[in-house]
Enzyme design. Structure first.
Site, PDB file in Angstrom:
ATOM      1  N   SER A 256       0.938  -1.281  -0.037  1.00 58.17           N
ATOM      2  CA  SER A 256       0.117  -0.186   0.097  1.00 58.17           C
ATOM      3  C   SER A 256       0.910   1.211   0.099  1.00 58.17           C
ATOM      4  O   SER A 256       1.888   1.112   0.377  1.00 58.17           O
ATOM      5  CB  SER A 256      -0.885   0.137   1.078  1.00 58.17           C
ATOM      6  OG  SER A 256       0.269   0.197   2.488  1.00 58.17           O
ATOM      7  N   LYS A 257       0.198   2.266  -0.618  1.00 57.03           N
ATOM      8  CA  LYS A 257       1.080   3.507  -0.665  1.00 57.03           C
ATOM      9  C   LYS A 257       1.525   4.132   0.749  1.00 57.03           C
ATOM     10  O   LYS A 257       2.439   5.021   0.921  1.00 57.03           O
ATOM     11  CB  LYS A 257       0.493   4.427  -1.672  1.00 57.03           C
ATOM     12  CG  LYS A 257      -0.614   5.154  -0.951  1.00 57.03           C
ATOM     13  CD  LYS A 257      -1.253   6.205  -2.187  1.00 57.03           C
ATOM     14  CE  LYS A 257      -2.709   6.620  -1.895  1.00 57.03           C
ATOM     15  NZ  LYS A 257      -3.417   7.178  -2.949  1.00 57.03           N
ATOM     16  N   ARG A 258       0.950   3.731   1.715  1.00 59.42           N
ATOM     17  CA  ARG A 258       1.373   4.381   3.080  1.00 59.42           C
ATOM     18  C   ARG A 258       2.721   3.571   3.425  1.00 59.42           C
ATOM     19  O   ARG A 258       3.435   4.350   3.947  1.00 59.42           O
ATOM     20  CB  ARG A 258       0.176   4.112   4.048  1.00 59.42           C
ATOM     21  CG  ARG A 258      -0.868   4.972   3.935  1.00 59.42           C
ATOM     22  CD  ARG A 258      -1.852   4.859   5.166  1.00 59.42           C
ATOM     23  NE  ARG A 258      -2.304   3.626   5.086  1.00 59.42           N
ATOM     24  CZ  ARG A 258      -2.137   2.936   6.154  1.00 59.42           C
ATOM     25  NH1 ARG A 258      -1.250   3.138   7.206  1.00 59.42           N
ATOM     26  NH2 ARG A 258      -2.730   1.552   6.137  1.00 59.42           N
TER      27      ARG A 258
END
Ligand code: GLU
Length: 482
Positions: A256-258
């Site tokens: 995920s981009k987090r």
């Protein structure tokens, strides 16, 4: 005789955000499988969610896949015999197919309101029952349905799932997968706005485009029984299915981009070479055999077989990627080395974009690298910088910057006007003084107090590097390095 006369596979990205590493990963496996079997790779744009679809995202997906050398044989740009290749241009086809299922008794009109469905769900949850549609409208009489349709009552179209028995399909990687039919909801096929759901559009297109092998990410495996039920309802021959293991962050959560940069553009900007990224993605889900770790796309194509796919969640390990990349850098000859730097890092476009920002600050060219290296660097070193204004304090500052990052993550039009507006609004929203906001941001983006104008610099650095720097600074703050 089979409906499929040759191997045809597809990738079906939804153009809603950055070009995702997961898309490249799935494309790679589709590509090698197709090429190994002299088949075709089709690019279909699943843009039925018109509110989220973005033309710029579609363009970037294509550009990134081309950069990696994963070229499709049919698609919106190159055409083909099975178009249109945008789902948004195929609405009539889906309507016609939904009607076919109504007429054959495999689907029904459902008039339940969202209030009723919410209430039903609430009841099911309080009673500890499985949630799902209770098939209320499945038994409405033909006369009642006609009357309500003529009265223009809003409705959806649902699939009549068989109520007993099993739905079974074979997954090339996992073997047979079965699920009891009564556990599967009566899927919505057409929404009340007259547009299809993913399930209907996906199956109709895969059939009409003669897709023989559906190779996609594991996260879709729970949709497959619904798709199989649809194929059966239409009386169509099933394709083969293969669900690739999901890419994971180093903590093994779904990528995920987090936690990891997910945009292909980011990796390109960071100086990862296309063959290195392809090699890395190949290693993610699959073993070449004999502990071979370095291979080209061509070699992978020759050798590929689903037997080599392993199911343990592959970890997207950036150190491993960097290690592979260093190998590919060493392999470059003089010409490709120089060519790379001239076209990727110091490209005429980049240098032209920088020119107006540096002119006022340059008296001799030897200052150029000293002062403006930050335009070319990937990460900057923030340790020891007085980033957090005392009056603001660590906690407030962190939260202001975190919410800024979340907003920038959603900003796809990366130009002066949009960034200017976003920064100004964010600052007033948090009621923070200009100098306490812009100076730290300047340091984060450029590493210097005396940089060229901030917003122009952010525009020129681009969406990937700017957000990456902000993310790195936040990480350093979190780890107490700043
Ligand atoms: N549109 C889906 C996606 O974004 C396609 C899933 C599939 O391959 O069926 O990944």
């Amino acid at each position: 005789m089979s409906y499929f006369d040759k191997v045809r596979v597809r990738i079906a990205p939804s153009p809603t955000g950055d070009p995702h590493v997961g898309t490249a990963y799935i494309t790679l496996f589709n590509y090698v499988f197709a090429k190994k079997h002299q088949g075709d790779l089709i690019l279909r744009i699943e843009d039925t969610d018109q509110q989220r679809a973005r033309a710029s995202s579609e363009g970037l997906i294509m550009k990134s896949l081309e950069w990696l050398g994963l070229k499709w044989d049919e698609g919106p740009d190159v055409g083909g015999d099975y178009g249109p290749y945008h789902q948004s241009k195929r609405t009539e086809i889906y309507r016609k197919h939904a009607d076919m299922l109504i007429n054959s008794g495999h689907a029904y009109h459902c008039f339940c309101t969202s209030e009723r469905l919410t209430e039903l769900r609430r009841e099911q949850m309080t009673e500890g029952r499985a949630t799902g549609y209770d098939r209320f409208c499945r038994s409405l009489s033909a006369e009642e349905v006609q009357r309500r349709l003529s009265g223009g009552e809003p409705h959806v179209i649902r699939l009549k799932m068989p109520l007993d028995g099993l739905t079974t399909f074979r997954d090339e990687i996992r073997g047979d997968v079965s699920i009891e039919n009564h556990l599967i909801d009566d899927q919505v096929l057409m929404k009340s706005d007259g547009f299809p759901t993913y399930h209907l559009a996906n199956v109709v297109d895969d059939h009409l485009m003669k897709i023989s092998h559906v190779i996609r990410a594991e996260e879709w495996i729970s949709s497959t029984p619904k798709h199989v039920a649809l194929y059966n309802a239409f009386g169509w021959e099933l394709p083969q299915f293969a669900h690739m293991p999901l890419l994971r962050n180093t903590d093994r959560s779904k990528i995920s981009k987090r936690k990891s940069p997910i945009s292909l553009e980011f990796y390109r900007r960071k100086g990862i070479l296309a063959p290195a990224l392809v090699n890395f993605l190949g290693l993610m889900g699959w073993s070449f055999g004999n502990d071979v770790e370095i291979f080209t796309l061509e070699e992978m194509t020759k050798k590929f077989d689903f037997k080599g796919v392993h199911l343990g969640g592959p970890v997207f390990d950036l150190e491993k990627l960097a290690w592979l990349n260093s190998h590919y850098i060493k392999q470059m000859d003089d010409e490709s080395f120089v060519n790379y730097l001239q076209t990727e890092l110091f490209s005429p476009d980049t240098l032209q974009a920088i020119r107006p920002l540096v002119l006022e600050r340059l008296s001799t060219f030897d200052q150029f690298v000293d002062q403006f290296a930050f335009f070319f660097n990937g990460s900057l070193n923030y340790a020891g910088l007085a980033l957090i204004p005392e009056k603001v304090g660590r906690e407030v500052f962190t939260s202001v910057m975190q919410s800024l990052l979340a907003k920038l993550d959603e900003l796809y039009t990366w130009d002066f006007e949009h960034i200017h507006k976003l920064l100004d609004e964010h600052r007033s929203e948090h009621n923070i003084k200009a100098k306490d906001f812009f100076m730290p941001l300047r340091l984060i983006m450029t590493g210097r107090k005396d940089s060229p104008p901030l917003i122009e610099s952010i525009v020129t650095l681009g969406r990937e590097i700017s957000r990456f720097r902000l993310r790195c600074a936040l990480k350093d703050i979190e780890e107490g390095k700043i």
